[in-house]
Write an enzyme that holds these catalytic residues in place. Structure first.
Site, short mmCIF file in Angstrom:
data_model
loop_
_atom_site.label_atom_id
_atom_site.label_comp_id
_atom_site.label_asym_id
_atom_site.label_seq_id
_atom_site.Cartn_x
_atom_site.Cartn_y
_atom_site.Cartn_z
N ARG A 95 -28.45 15.35 -48.03
CA ARG A 95 -28.02 15.78 -49.31
C ARG A 95 -28.33 17.38 -49.34
O ARG A 95 -27.33 18.12 -49.81
CB ARG A 95 -29.04 15.20 -50.56
CG ARG A 95 -28.35 13.81 -50.84
CD ARG A 95 -29.17 13.04 -52.17
NE ARG A 95 -30.65 12.82 -51.91
CZ ARG A 95 -31.05 11.69 -51.76
NH1 ARG A 95 -30.19 10.56 -51.78
NH2 ARG A 95 -32.27 11.40 -51.49
N PHE B 223 -19.20 6.10 -53.24
CA PHE B 223 -20.56 5.39 -53.27
C PHE B 223 -21.81 6.14 -53.73
O PHE B 223 -22.76 6.33 -52.95
CB PHE B 223 -20.93 4.77 -52.09
CG PHE B 223 -19.72 3.79 -51.32
CD1 PHE B 223 -19.55 2.66 -51.53
CD2 PHE B 223 -18.92 4.57 -50.48
CE1 PHE B 223 -18.45 1.84 -51.24
CE2 PHE B 223 -17.91 3.78 -49.83
CZ PHE B 223 -17.81 2.46 -49.88
N CYS C 169 -25.67 2.30 -43.13
CA CYS C 169 -27.01 1.94 -42.94
C CYS C 169 -27.29 0.51 -42.70
O CYS C 169 -28.23 -0.11 -43.10
CB CYS C 169 -27.58 2.21 -44.44
SG CYS C 169 -26.57 1.09 -45.91
N1 SAH Z 1 -25.16 7.87 -51.58
C1 SAH Z 1 -26.20 7.38 -52.88
C2 SAH Z 1 -26.79 5.96 -52.18
C3 SAH Z 1 -25.59 4.98 -52.31
S1 SAH Z 1 -25.86 3.08 -52.34
C4 SAH Z 1 -27.59 8.44 -52.92
O1 SAH Z 1 -27.66 9.27 -52.16
O2 SAH Z 1 -28.35 8.23 -53.77
C5 SAH Z 1 -24.48 2.65 -52.28
C6 SAH Z 1 -23.82 2.48 -53.62
O3 SAH Z 1 -22.39 2.11 -53.45
C7 SAH Z 1 -24.28 1.68 -54.73
O4 SAH Z 1 -24.67 2.64 -55.76
C8 SAH Z 1 -23.14 0.61 -55.04
O5 SAH Z 1 -23.10 0.22 -56.57
C9 SAH Z 1 -22.05 1.07 -54.69
N2 SAH Z 1 -20.87 0.32 -54.25
C10 SAH Z 1 -21.01 -0.80 -53.61
N3 SAH Z 1 -19.86 -1.28 -53.20
C11 SAH Z 1 -18.85 -0.38 -53.83
C12 SAH Z 1 -17.46 -0.30 -54.02
N4 SAH Z 1 -16.62 -1.11 -53.15
N5 SAH Z 1 -16.96 0.65 -54.60
C13 SAH Z 1 -17.76 1.55 -55.45
N6 SAH Z 1 -19.05 1.55 -55.29
C14 SAH Z 1 -19.54 0.54 -54.48
#
Ligand code: SAH
Length: 398
Positions: A213, A229, A341
């Site tokens: 980040r 995501f 991940c």
């Molecule tokens: N980058 C974030 C963590 C991501 S975790 C951080 O730094 O905090 C992955 C995320 O993907 C979750 O919030 C989940 O709700 C979302 N997600 C999972 N499948 C998805 C999809 N098909 N479309 C949109 N979001 C999705």
């Protein structure tokens, strides 16, 4: 004394100090081996190998606490392990009060995850007890955590599916101190984030992406950013702080997006710079392509597409698809931060998948950096499984 004796040849990984003992490698089991009980592990020839926690229902039938025959498995061991983990983070984690304090096997506490949010009395420890061994020693571990951190508040989020493989119920609740503050927030590299300890994903916040980040923030100035995501807006907020002209963020969790929008206000950023889309990333990326949308910096941080080795093929297709469209949505000179991940997907394989996506997008790209979790997610030399998060920073060649 409880003893398990391995089949001939099955001692090799323990001699390399890898902590897992698979059920298939065990020849005989003696004694009253209840869940979490300490067992002596011996090679077929009777040699001492380790002291381990027994887990009768798991394929990983025991996990080693120590390879030293003279080290007792008692309260003092947990105090030492927790103290060492805390001291390590004090030395290596700066500029954030959201820290992975205990990272399971890497801290020689197999199955234990602890994140620490905030500081002192107002701080909050959040734990996941994901093995029969740490479940058995929960009281000792909680005492050690409170003592070593000075943080009185401990909340349990043992609601991850992995617990069921250990034959453990899913549980959540206060283990020590007060109920979690619903307005709890942390500050990471100057950005404030709300953390929903009770209902958020995992322990509430993806601590592992801290350094990444920061890197996004450092490179965001003057760029149009797309964060896929986005969860509670980790990368989005970092990009806003870094001076992105606009940040479009996509997640399918409305709850997470509410917190993300709240984070914009919490930091005093202009809400006009941030757009939050409650949508499916796969579908939205294709729509953006059809509309001819373009961005200067894209983040792809999907959930674990490959929960185990059996899912690698399907996961590879999913990674390829988002990276392919992501590459197409980038302007020349644009940056792509892309992550996996999935523990089952190695860095080598991930790089191959991404390279394939770049080719299929008919683009050229430079790999500027390989990325990983922060130093608070150490990888023990003997336990390469600890490296689950991998990422690449690519630049689309103009
Ligand atoms: N980058 C974030 C963590 C991501 S975790 C951080 O730094 O905090 C992955 C995320 O993907 C979750 O919030 C989940 O709700 C979302 N997600 C999972 N499948 C998805 C999809 N098909 N479309 C949109 N979001 C999705």
């Amino acid at each position: 004394m409880n003893t398990i004796t391995l089949k001939p040849g099955k001692e090799k990984s323990l001699l390399r100090r890898h902590p897992w003992i698979y059920a298939t490698g065990i020849a005989t089991t003696e004694g009253r081996c209840e869940p979490g009980a300490t067992v002596i592990v011996r090679a077929a020839d009777g040699r001492f190998l380790a002291k381990a926690a027994y887990s009768p229902e798991s394929q990983i039938r025991a996990r080693a606490w120590t390879f030293d025959e003279n080290e007792p498995v008692d309260h003092a061991l947990f105090k030492r392990r927790v103290a060492a983990a805390v001291a390590y983070r004090r030395q290596w984690v700066k500029d954030s009060d959201a820290v992975r304090l205990i990272f399971g096997e890497s801290d020689r506490l197999p199955g234990l995850i602890v994140d620490y949010y905030g500081n002192g009395d107002k701080g909050q420890l959040v734990c996941q007890f994901n093995s029969a061994g740490v479940e058995h020693w929960k009281t000792a571990i909680v005492q050690a955590l409170v003592k070593e951190t000075g943080c009185p508040n401990v909340y349990e989020r043992s609601d991850a599916a992995v617990r069921q493989r250990e034959g453990l119920e899913l549980v959540t609740g206060v283990l020590a101190g007060a109920e979690p503050d619903p307005a709890l927030s942390v500050t990471e590299h100057g950005v404030r984030y709300y953390v929903d300890v009770r209902n958020g994903h995992k322990t509430g916040f993806y601590v592992d992406q801290r350094d990444n980040r920061k890197l996004v923030g450092d490179l965001a100035a003057g760029r149009e950013v797309l964060n896929c995501f986005c969860y509670t807006g980790g990368f989005s907020l970092a990009a806003l702080r870094g001076g992105a002209t606009s940040v479009t963020s996509i997640d399918s969790s409305g709850e997470a997006l509410k917190i993300a929008a709240g984070n914009v206000t919490l930091n005093g950023f202009e809400p006009e710079r941030a757009t939050w889309l409650d949508a499916d990333v796969f579908k939205t990326l294709r729509e953006f392509r059809a509309e001819g949308r373009q961005f200067d910096l894209i983040v792809l941080d999907p959930p674990k597409f490959a929960p185990s080795a059996q899912h690698i093929d399907r996961a590879a297709r999913a990674y390829k698809e988002i990276n392919l469209v992501g590459m197409q949505l980038l302007r020349p000179g644009g940056l792509l931060f892309t992550y996996s991940c999935s523990g089952a997907i190695s860095m080598e394989l991930f790089q191959k998948i991404v390279a394939g996506a770049v080719t299929d997008a008919r683009a050229d790209a430079r790999i500027l950096r390989r990325l990983s979790a922060g130093t608070d997610h150490p990888m023990l030399a003997a336990f390469p499984e600890g490296e689950y998060l991998k990422g690449l920073l690519l630049e689309k060649v103009a």
